[in-house]
Design an enzyme around this catalytic site. Structure first.
Site, PDB file in Angstrom:
ATOM      1  N   ASN A  13       9.443   0.154  10.752  1.00 30.47           N
ATOM      2  CA  ASN A  13       8.201  -0.389  10.147  1.00 30.47           C
ATOM      3  C   ASN A  13       7.545   0.818   9.487  1.00 30.47           C
ATOM      4  O   ASN A  13       7.277   1.811  10.180  1.00 30.47           O
ATOM      5  CB  ASN A  13       7.338  -0.928  11.276  1.00 30.47           C
ATOM      6  CG  ASN A  13       6.348  -2.032  10.916  1.00 30.47           C
ATOM      7  OD1 ASN A  13       5.541  -2.370  11.776  1.00 30.47           O
ATOM      8  ND2 ASN A  13       6.414  -2.605   9.735  1.00 30.47           N
ATOM      9  N   ASN A  65      -2.132  -4.417   4.954  1.00 29.26           N
ATOM     10  CA  ASN A  65      -0.787  -4.907   4.685  1.00 29.26           C
ATOM     11  C   ASN A  65      -0.378  -4.518   3.267  1.00 29.26           C
ATOM     12  O   ASN A  65      -1.233  -4.171   2.447  1.00 29.26           O
ATOM     13  CB  ASN A  65      -0.747  -6.438   4.822  1.00 29.26           C
ATOM     14  CG  ASN A  65      -0.660  -6.882   6.274  1.00 29.26           C
ATOM     15  OD1 ASN A  65       0.122  -6.361   7.049  1.00 29.26           O
ATOM     16  ND2 ASN A  65      -1.497  -7.856   6.626  1.00 29.26           N
ATOM     17  N   CYS A  74      -2.162  -3.235  13.863  1.00 31.50           N
ATOM     18  CA  CYS A  74      -0.738  -2.965  13.662  1.00 31.50           C
ATOM     19  C   CYS A  74      -0.286  -2.028  14.785  1.00 31.50           C
ATOM     20  O   CYS A  74      -0.777  -0.894  14.877  1.00 31.50           O
ATOM     21  CB  CYS A  74      -0.543  -2.316  12.302  1.00 31.50           C
ATOM     22  SG  CYS A  74       1.159  -1.870  11.969  1.00 31.50           S
ATOM     23  N   ASN A  76       2.869  -0.759  15.489  1.00 26.97           N
ATOM     24  CA  ASN A  76       3.689   0.367  15.017  1.00 26.97           C
ATOM     25  C   ASN A  76       2.843   1.326  14.175  1.00 26.97           C
ATOM     26  O   ASN A  76       3.014   2.550  14.245  1.00 26.97           O
ATOM     27  CB  ASN A  76       4.865  -0.137  14.179  1.00 26.97           C
ATOM     28  CG  ASN A  76       5.919  -0.796  15.040  1.00 26.97           C
ATOM     29  OD1 ASN A  76       6.128  -0.403  16.192  1.00 26.97           O
ATOM     30  ND2 ASN A  76       6.577  -1.796  14.511  1.00 26.97           N
ATOM     31  N   CYS A 201       8.042  -4.989  14.502  1.00 29.43           N
ATOM     32  CA  CYS A 201       6.611  -5.310  14.440  1.00 29.43           C
ATOM     33  C   CYS A 201       6.046  -5.035  15.831  1.00 29.43           C
ATOM     34  O   CYS A 201       6.449  -5.686  16.797  1.00 29.43           O
ATOM     35  CB  CYS A 201       6.442  -6.772  14.052  1.00 29.43           C
ATOM     36  SG  CYS A 201       4.725  -7.319  14.087  1.00 29.43           S
TER      37      CYS A 201
END
Ligand SMILES: N[C@H](CCC[C@H](N)C(=O)O)C(=O)O
Length: 261
Positions: A13, A65, A74, A76, A201
């Site tokens: 990611n 995003n 998020c 990661n 994710c």
């Protein structure tokens, strides 16, 4: 304008990171974020993070995003921004920072070629379990479905169909598919706001591990993703309350540079 950036990845990611403690980048500049994340016309990434100052915390994490919109948490990205703060010399082996879903603690182990980050995630409640799916918010909304096997499984098409169904079309959701293997679970994710399958994710593997915990009666899982191995630990208080949630895995600086925009 010339912008200095860093590129990190956490189990595939990948993110653009910018030290925005001098507020050079406006978080409202959706077009700029989209351009920087663009895989042909920009640097290329699943998302972008601004590291900013925050009273009472080592830093603030702002996550966007790749579609340019400021997004929910998020996992990661949280691991990668902790590694970034460590590389910038802002933190040493532990930190407390603030993000869109609140305060996060993290522990840092420098492994040389990568940084192992243990990130504390928010408590999880309001867990929906119907038919063969779970739905919960682990900092981002996640729909979790169990499948027999990931062999020849089309995560993109199956995930997109759920993400754009009547229930989720407006707000969106991330969609995770989970299969059981000898060492734990395998997870693939269709990510909202990237509108594609990502290599992993973080908030998604947390939701997948919690869902698997209900199925298997365990509170720790090793998770195989397309981008590598992650670990999730948590404490199940009852069917609707999960606490002490940790997301553990590698974060790697890939390159840094400057870009004219
Ligand atoms: N795209 C997600 C946010 C990033 C989640 C993912 N990259 C993670 O590691 O948690 C959303 O809009 O809900």
């Amino acid at each position: 304008m010339q912008i200095e950036f860093w590129k990190y990845q956490g189990t595939g990611n990948d993110f653009v990171l910018i030290d925005n403690r001098n507020n050079i980048i406006s978080p409202d500049n959706k077009e700029l974020v989209e351009k920087l994340c663009h895989r042909r016309f920009g640097i290329g990434a699943d998302g972008l993070m601004l590291l900013e100052n925050a009273d009472g915390y080592d830093f603030r994490m702002r996550y966007f995003n790749s579609d340019g919109g400021e997004a929910s948490m998020c996992g990661n990205g949280g691991r990668c921004i902790v590694a970034f703060a460590y590389h910038l010399g802002i933190i040493k082996d532990k930190t407390v920072f603030i993000a869109v879903d609140g305060e996060h603690e993290a522990l840092v182990e420098d492994k040389g070629s990568y940084i192992q980050v243990s990130l504390k995630m928010i408590d999880v409640s309001g867990i929906e379990h119907e038919d063969q799916h779970y739905y919960m918010d682990t900092g981002s909304p996640h729909y979790v479905e169990f499948i027999e096997s990931h062999e020849n499984f089309d995560t993109y098409s199956k995930g997109k169909a759920i993400r754009y169904n009547d229930r989720f079309a407006k707000e969106g959701t991330n969609v995770n598919f989970v299969s059981f293997n000898d060492s734990g679970i395998q997870v693939s994710t269709y990510e909202r706001g990237v509108e594609n399958e990502t290599y992993s994710c973080g908030t998604g593997v947390v939701a997948s591990a919690i869902s698997s915990g209900f199925e298997k009666g365990k509170e720790q899982f090793n998770i195989q993703t397309k981008g590598g191995l992650l670990e999730v630990r948590f404490e199940k208080i009852d069917a609707q309350n999960i606490k002490n949630v940790w997301l553990i895995g590698p974060a790697t600086k890939v390159f840094s540079g400057t870009i004219n925009v």
